[in-house]
Design an enzyme around this catalytic site. Structure first.
Site, PDB file in Angstrom:
ATOM      1  N   GLU A 128       0.829  -1.214   0.000  1.00 33.56           N
ATOM      2  CA  GLU A 128       0.000   0.000   0.000  1.00 33.56           C
ATOM      3  C   GLU A 128       0.863   1.264   0.000  1.00 33.56           C
ATOM      4  O   GLU A 128       0.393   2.330   0.392  1.00 33.56           O
ATOM      5  CB  GLU A 128      -0.951   0.007   1.208  1.00 33.56           C
ATOM      6  CG  GLU A 128      -1.887  -1.175   1.309  1.00 33.56           C
ATOM      7  CD  GLU A 128      -2.938  -1.264   0.188  1.00 33.56           C
ATOM      8  OE1 GLU A 128      -2.963  -0.384  -0.691  1.00 33.56           O
ATOM      9  OE2 GLU A 128      -3.711  -2.234   0.203  1.00 33.56           O
ATOM     10  N   HIS A 151      -2.522   1.809   8.557  1.00 32.47           N
ATOM     11  CA  HIS A 151      -3.670   1.087   7.999  1.00 32.47           C
ATOM     12  C   HIS A 151      -3.835  -0.232   8.724  1.00 32.47           C
ATOM     13  O   HIS A 151      -2.850  -0.924   8.986  1.00 32.47           O
ATOM     14  CB  HIS A 151      -3.441   0.824   6.502  1.00 32.47           C
ATOM     15  CG  HIS A 151      -4.357  -0.196   5.904  1.00 32.47           C
ATOM     16  ND1 HIS A 151      -5.727  -0.006   5.824  1.00 32.47           N
ATOM     17  CD2 HIS A 151      -4.121  -1.421   5.356  1.00 32.47           C
ATOM     18  CE1 HIS A 151      -6.278  -1.068   5.251  1.00 32.47           C
ATOM     19  NE2 HIS A 151      -5.336  -1.942   4.967  1.00 32.47           N
ATOM     20  N   HIS A 153      -7.098  -3.561   9.698  1.00 27.67           N
ATOM     21  CA  HIS A 153      -8.397  -4.142   9.396  1.00 27.67           C
ATOM     22  C   HIS A 153      -9.262  -4.169  10.654  1.00 27.67           C
ATOM     23  O   HIS A 153      -9.704  -5.233  11.102  1.00 27.67           O
ATOM     24  CB  HIS A 153      -8.208  -5.550   8.801  1.00 27.67           C
ATOM     25  CG  HIS A 153      -7.398  -5.549   7.533  1.00 27.67           C
ATOM     26  ND1 HIS A 153      -6.873  -6.692   6.970  1.00 27.67           N
ATOM     27  CD2 HIS A 153      -7.035  -4.533   6.708  1.00 27.67           C
ATOM     28  CE1 HIS A 153      -6.221  -6.377   5.857  1.00 27.67           C
ATOM     29  NE2 HIS A 153      -6.298  -5.069   5.679  1.00 27.67           N
ATOM     30  N   GLU A 181     -16.566  11.255  23.483  1.00 29.20           N
ATOM     31  CA  GLU A 181     -15.250  11.765  23.094  1.00 29.20           C
ATOM     32  C   GLU A 181     -15.029  11.835  21.582  1.00 29.20           C
ATOM     33  O   GLU A 181     -14.100  12.504  21.121  1.00 29.20           O
ATOM     34  CB  GLU A 181     -14.161  10.859  23.681  1.00 29.20           C
ATOM     35  CG  GLU A 181     -14.133  10.833  25.182  1.00 29.20           C
ATOM     36  CD  GLU A 181     -13.224  11.902  25.757  1.00 29.20           C
ATOM     37  OE1 GLU A 181     -11.999  11.753  25.637  1.00 29.20           O
ATOM     38  OE2 GLU A 181     -13.744  12.887  26.303  1.00 29.20           O
ATOM     39  N   HIS A 222     -12.968  -3.492   4.049  1.00 26.91           N
ATOM     40  CA  HIS A 222     -11.525  -3.742   4.058  1.00 26.91           C
ATOM     41  C   HIS A 222     -10.872  -3.241   5.353  1.00 26.91           C
ATOM     42  O   HIS A 222     -10.280  -4.025   6.079  1.00 26.91           O
ATOM     43  CB  HIS A 222     -10.869  -3.077   2.829  1.00 26.91           C
ATOM     44  CG  HIS A 222      -9.393  -3.294   2.736  1.00 26.91           C
ATOM     45  ND1 HIS A 222      -8.723  -3.485   1.549  1.00 26.91           N
ATOM     46  CD2 HIS A 222      -8.429  -3.341   3.692  1.00 26.91           C
ATOM     47  CE1 HIS A 222      -7.431  -3.665   1.780  1.00 26.91           C
ATOM     48  NE2 HIS A 222      -7.230  -3.580   3.077  1.00 26.91           N
TER      49      HIS A 222
HETATM   50  O1  2HA Z   1      -1.544  -6.668   2.910  1.00 25.48           O
HETATM   51  O2  2HA Z   1      -3.663  -4.713   4.508  1.00 25.48           O
HETATM   52  O3  2HA Z   1      -4.389  -3.630   2.227  1.00 25.48           O
HETATM   53  C1  2HA Z   1      -1.711  -5.632   3.721  1.00 25.48           C
HETATM   54  C2  2HA Z   1      -2.987  -4.973   3.542  1.00 25.48           C
HETATM   55  C3  2HA Z   1      -3.423  -4.599   2.202  1.00 25.48           C
HETATM   56 ZN    ZN Z   2      -5.532  -3.888   4.172  1.00 26.35          ZN
END
Ligand code: 2HA
Ligand code: ZN
Length: 284
Positions: A128, A151, A153, A181, A222
Site C-alpha cells: 500500500e 492502515h 483491518h 469523546e 476492508h
Molecule cells: O496486505 O492490509 O491492504 C496488507 C494490507 C493490504
Molecule cells: Zn488492508
C-alpha cells in the site's frame, strides 16, 4: 504440545534495540495484531523520521538496495521513513524486526527509494505504499508536523460498512453519537471511499484526495487509514473510531429499541466546550 513463540533477544549492537523509532513501530504493530486488527499480513504503517534521528543509529551513506517507484513522489524527496514490509505479519514484528520492517529514503528525484536498514531477505515496502506516500503528501500540506500513516483491518469498522449507509456525513454523525469523546477526537470526520482494488495507485490517489479533509479514511469491507503527528496519535484515532464502531455493532446486535441518545444540541455544546470545529453539514 503447545508451540512456543521464540522471541529473539536483541543484543546491544542491534539497531532495533536502540532506535526509538523502530521500537515504536515494533510495539504498535504487535499491539494492533493483539487487538485482532491485523490477521495474517493485514495492515501497514509508515512513519516519517528526521534525518538527524536516523543518522544516530544507522549509517545513512550505506544503501542496501534501490527500488524504482511506479509513481513519482518528488514532494517527499530525501525524506526518511520506517515502513512495514509487503506480505509481512504484524504477529512477527517483535521477534524479527529486520525481516519485517525497513528504513527507507526517497531519492532526490522522487522516483526511487533507497533501502538503508531492514527488509532483509529481499523484502520490499508495503503493497500500500502508493496510498501511504500520497497520503503523507496531502497531510503534510495540511500540517507540517504530520508524521504517520497507519492502515489496519479494524474489525467493527469493517462490520459497520456492511450495515450502515456509506455517506461520509451520516457515517461520521453516527460515530460521533456512539461515544462522547468521538467528536473531540475526530471533529474533521471520516472520509469513505467506494470499494476499490487495494494496493493500486488509483486507491492511493483516492485515499490521498480524502486526506485533504480528513485524518481518517475508511475502505469499505476492508479497513481503515488513520494519520497523525505521532504513532500514538494515529493509533489513538483508529482506536477511537473502532471503539465507536464496536458500540454501534453492539447496539444493533442487541435488537433493543434505542431509548436515548446524545442530541444534536449536545454535540454542538460539546464542540463549543472543547473548541473544535465539527465537519461542516452535520450538526447544522
Ligand atoms: O496486505 O492490509 O491492504 C496488507 C494490507 C493490504
Ligand atoms: Zn488492508
Amino acid at each position: 504440545m503447545m508451540e512456543q513463540l521464540t522471541i529473539v533477544k536483541p543484543t546491544a549492537q542491534d539497531v532495533h534495540a536502540k532506535a526509538p523509532f523502530l521500537r515504536e513501530m515494533m510495539e504498535i504493530t504487535y499491539t494492533m495484531w493483539k487487538n485482532g486488527w491485523d490477521e495474517r499480513n493485514g495492515g501497514n504503517v509508515s512513519y516519517i523520521v528526521d534525518e538527524a534521528e536516523v543518522a544516530q543509529y544507522i549509517d545513512i551513506t550505506k544503501i542496501d538496495r534501490t527500488l524504482n517507484l511506479t509513481f513519482p513522489v518528488s514532494e517527499l524527496a530525501n525524506k526518511y521513513f520506517v515502513v512495514t514490509g509487503s506480505g509481512k505479519y504484524f504477529k512477527n514484528m517483535m521477534a524479527d524486526p529486520e525481516h519485517n520492517l525497513g528504513v527507507i529514503r526517497v531519492t532526490e528525484d522522487g522516483k526511487s527509494i533507497d533501502i538503508l536498514w531492514g527488509l532483509k531477505g529481499n523484502a520490499v515496502p508495503t503493497s500500500e505504499l502508493p496510498s501511504h506516500f500520497m497520503s503523507h503528501i496531502e497531510r503534510l500540506k495540511m500540517d507540517p508536523s504530520h508524521r504517520v500513516v497507519m492502515h489496519n483491518h479494524a474489525t467493527n469498522v469493517i462490520a459497520m460498512t456492511f450495515i450502515h449507509a456509506l455517506d461520509e456525513k451520516g457515517f461520521t454523525r453516527t460515530l460521533w453519537e456512539m461515544c462522547t469523546e468521538c467528536l473531540v477526537v475526530f471533529p474533521d470526520g471520516i472520509g469513505i471511499l467506494p470499494w476499490m482494488v487495494p494496493g493500486s495507485t488509483e486507491i492511493g490517489r483516492a485515499t490521498a484526495e480524502k486526506m485533504k479533509k480528513h485524518r481518517a479514511v475508511i475502505w469499505p469491507h476492508h479497513g481503515i487509514f488513520g494519520t497523525g503527528t505521532t504513532i500514538d496519535e494515529a493509533f489513538g484515532l483508529i482506536e477511537t473510531i473502532e471503539k465507536a464502531a464496536q458500540i454501534y455493532m453492539l447496539i444493533v446486535s442487541s435488537n433493543q429499541p434505542i431509548l436515548q441518545r446524545i442530541t444534536n444540541q449536545e454535540l454542538i455544546d460539546l464542540a463549543k466546550a472543547f473548541g473544535v470545529e465539527p465537519m461542516a453539514g452535520i450538526l447544522d
